[in-house]
Design an enzyme around this catalytic site. Structure first.
Site, PDB file in Angstrom:
ATOM      1  NE  ARG A   1       2.224  -4.230  11.767  1.00  0.00           N
ATOM      2  CZ  ARG A   1       3.263  -4.431  10.933  1.00  0.00           C
ATOM      3  NH1 ARG A   1       4.236  -5.251  11.261  1.00  0.00           N
ATOM      4  NH2 ARG A   1       3.305  -3.779   9.810  1.00  0.00           N
TER       5      ARG A   1
ATOM      6  NE  ARG B   1       6.889  -0.691  10.040  1.00  0.00           N
ATOM      7  CZ  ARG B   1       5.711  -0.427   9.504  1.00  0.00           C
ATOM      8  NH1 ARG B   1       5.635   0.124   8.303  1.00  0.00           N
ATOM      9  NH2 ARG B   1       4.597  -0.699  10.136  1.00  0.00           N
TER      10      ARG B   1
ATOM     11  CE  LYS C   1      -2.288  -0.387   3.875  1.00  0.00           C
ATOM     12  NZ  LYS C   1      -1.834  -1.665   4.399  1.00  0.00           N
TER      13      LYS C   1
ATOM     14  NE  ARG D   1       7.458  -3.517   6.181  1.00  0.00           N
ATOM     15  CZ  ARG D   1       6.199  -3.069   6.297  1.00  0.00           C
ATOM     16  NH1 ARG D   1       5.564  -2.630   5.223  1.00  0.00           N
ATOM     17  NH2 ARG D   1       5.590  -3.090   7.457  1.00  0.00           N
TER      18      ARG D   1
ATOM     19  NE  ARG E   1      -3.684  -0.238  10.509  1.00  0.00           N
ATOM     20  CZ  ARG E   1      -2.576   0.272   9.946  1.00  0.00           C
ATOM     21  NH1 ARG E   1      -2.492   1.542   9.677  1.00  0.00           N
ATOM     22  NH2 ARG E   1      -1.572  -0.511   9.660  1.00  0.00           N
TER      23      ARG E   1
HETATM   24  P1  AMP Z   1       1.498   1.201   9.155  1.00  0.00           P
HETATM   25  O1  AMP Z   1       2.778   1.864   8.816  1.00  0.00           O
HETATM   26  O2  AMP Z   1       0.331   1.720   8.380  1.00  0.00           O
HETATM   27  O3  AMP Z   1       1.590  -0.314   9.111  1.00  0.00           O
HETATM   28  O4  AMP Z   1       1.178   1.581  10.683  1.00  0.00           O
HETATM   29  C1  AMP Z   1       2.074   1.213  11.712  1.00  0.00           C
HETATM   30  C2  AMP Z   1       1.368   1.203  13.048  1.00  0.00           C
HETATM   31  O5  AMP Z   1       0.860   2.509  13.346  1.00  0.00           O
HETATM   32  C3  AMP Z   1       0.162   0.286  13.151  1.00  0.00           C
HETATM   33  O6  AMP Z   1       0.500  -1.068  13.399  1.00  0.00           O
HETATM   34  C4  AMP Z   1      -0.591   0.931  14.299  1.00  0.00           C
HETATM   35  O7  AMP Z   1       0.024   0.639  15.546  1.00  0.00           O
HETATM   36  C5  AMP Z   1      -0.384   2.417  14.029  1.00  0.00           C
HETATM   37  N1  AMP Z   1      -1.438   2.931  13.126  1.00  0.00           N
HETATM   38  C6  AMP Z   1      -1.284   3.435  11.872  1.00  0.00           C
HETATM   39  N2  AMP Z   1      -2.464   3.806  11.355  1.00  0.00           N
HETATM   40  C7  AMP Z   1      -3.395   3.533  12.308  1.00  0.00           C
HETATM   41  C8  AMP Z   1      -4.809   3.669  12.373  1.00  0.00           C
HETATM   42  N3  AMP Z   1      -5.526   4.159  11.331  1.00  0.00           N
HETATM   43  N4  AMP Z   1      -5.436   3.274  13.511  1.00  0.00           N
HETATM   44  C9  AMP Z   1      -4.754   2.794  14.551  1.00  0.00           C
HETATM   45  N5  AMP Z   1      -3.415   2.616  14.565  1.00  0.00           N
HETATM   46  C10 AMP Z   1      -2.734   2.987  13.442  1.00  0.00           C
END
Ligand code: AMP
Length: 234
Positions: A173, A162, A17, A130, A93
Site C-alpha cells: 500500500r 484490518r 486522515k 493499528r 488515489r
Molecule cells: P483505506 O481505508 O482508505 O486505506 O482503503 C482501504 C483499501 O480500499 C485500499 O487499500 C484499497 O484497496 C481500497 N481503496 C480505497 N479507496 C480507494 C481508491 N480511491 N482507489 C482504489 N482503491 C481504493
C-alpha cells in the site's frame, strides 16, 4: 446558497486522515466520504461487488478505477453532496480518479486538497499497531486500546486488526501511495488548491493545524484569499 466546503485529504495510509476527516466533516457540517469505509461495508454485506473489492483490498492493491469512481459518483449524488459539501478521504488515489473527480465537481470544483504529511517510518509504526472497530471503523492502537478488552468504546463492536494491516499488504500500500497517489500533491499544487499540514503530533494538534490552514486560507508557500476556498459552511 453557494457551495459548501469541498475538501479532500491526501496522505499516506496511517497518516491519520480518517480520524481528521471525521472531525473536519463535523466542524464544517458536511458528510465524511471514505472510499475505504464504503468498500469495507460492501464486503461485510457479502455482495458480489463487495467480495471482488475485498480481494484487492486484502492484498493491499488498489480497487480498479472504474469501480471506485462509480462508488464516489453515486455517493456524491446523494443529498446533493456534490454541491453542499463533503470531506473525501481515500479518494482520489490515482491521476485518472483525480481527473474524473474534476469532471464530477465542475463547474464549482474543490475548495482545497489537504496533504497530511507523515513520513514513512512513522506511518509504519502506526499501521502495524493499528486496530479498528468492525462495526463503526473507529481506530485504536495497541498503545491506545479501548477501555475494556478489545471491544469498541462507542458501540461494543469487536476491535481487530484490518486484513490489510499485515506487513506484506502495508508495504504494498505504501509503495502504491508513493507511485500513484503522491504525484497528486503536485497535481493540486499546480491548480493552487493544495494546503499542507504536518501530520506528526497528537490528534488535537494536527486538527488545530488543519483548521488553522483552512481558516487562514494560508499556505506555507503563499497566500490564498479565504474567498478562494469557497467556504460557506461556517
Ligand atoms: P483505506 O481505508 O482508505 O486505506 O482503503 C482501504 C483499501 O480500499 C485500499 O487499500 C484499497 O484497496 C481500497 N481503496 C480505497 N479507496 C480507494 C481508491 N480511491 N482507489 C482504489 N482503491 C481504493
Amino acid at each position: 446558497m453557494g457551495p459548501g466546503a469541498r475538501f479532500l485529504l491526501l496522505g499516506r495510509q496511517g497518516a491519520g486522515k480518517g480520524t481528521q476527516a471525521v472531525r473536519l466533516a463535523a466542524r464544517f457540517g458536511v458528510p465524511h466520504i471514505s472510499t475505504g469505509d464504503i468498500l469495507r461495508a460492501a464486503k461485510t454485506s457479502g455482495t458480489e461487488f463487495g467480495r471482488k473489492a475485498a480481494a484487492f483490498m486484502a492484498r493491499g492493491e488498489l480497487v480498479p478505477d472504474d469501480v471506485v469512481i462509480g462508488v464516489v459518483a453515486e455517493r456524491l449524488a446523494q443529498d446533493g453532496a456534490v454541491h453542499s459539501g463533503f470531506v473525501l478521504d481515500g479518494f482520489p488515489r490515482t491521476r485518472s480518479q483525480a481527473e474524473e473527480l474534476e469532471r464530477l465537481l465542475a463547474p464549482e470544483g474543490l475548495s482545497a486538497a489537504i496533504d497530511v504529511d507523515v513520513p514513512t517510518e512513522v506511518v509504519l509504526r502506526r499501521l502495524s499497531g493499528r486496530r479498528v472497530c468492525t462495526i463503526c471503523g473507529a481506530p485504536y492502537h495497541i498503545d491506545a486500546p479501548p477501555k475494556v478488552g478489545w471491544v469498541c468504546d462507542k458501540d461494543g463492536g469487536d476491535v481487530v486488526q484490518r486484513d490489510d494491516d499485515t506487513e506484506a499488504a502495508i508495504s504494498r500500500r505504501l509503495e502504491l501511495y508513493d507511485r500513484e497517489t503522491g504525484p497528486l500533491i503536485d497535481f493540486y499544487d499546480e491548480q493552487g488548491l493544495l494546503l499542507r499540514v504536518d501530520g506528526v503530533g497528537s490528534v488535537d494538534e494536527v486538527f488545530d493545524r488543519l483548521v488553522g490552514v483552512i481558516e487562514d486560507g494560508r499556505r506555507p508557500f503563499g497566500a490564498v484569499a479565504p474567498s478562494a476556498l469557497g467556504l460557506s459552511a461556517r
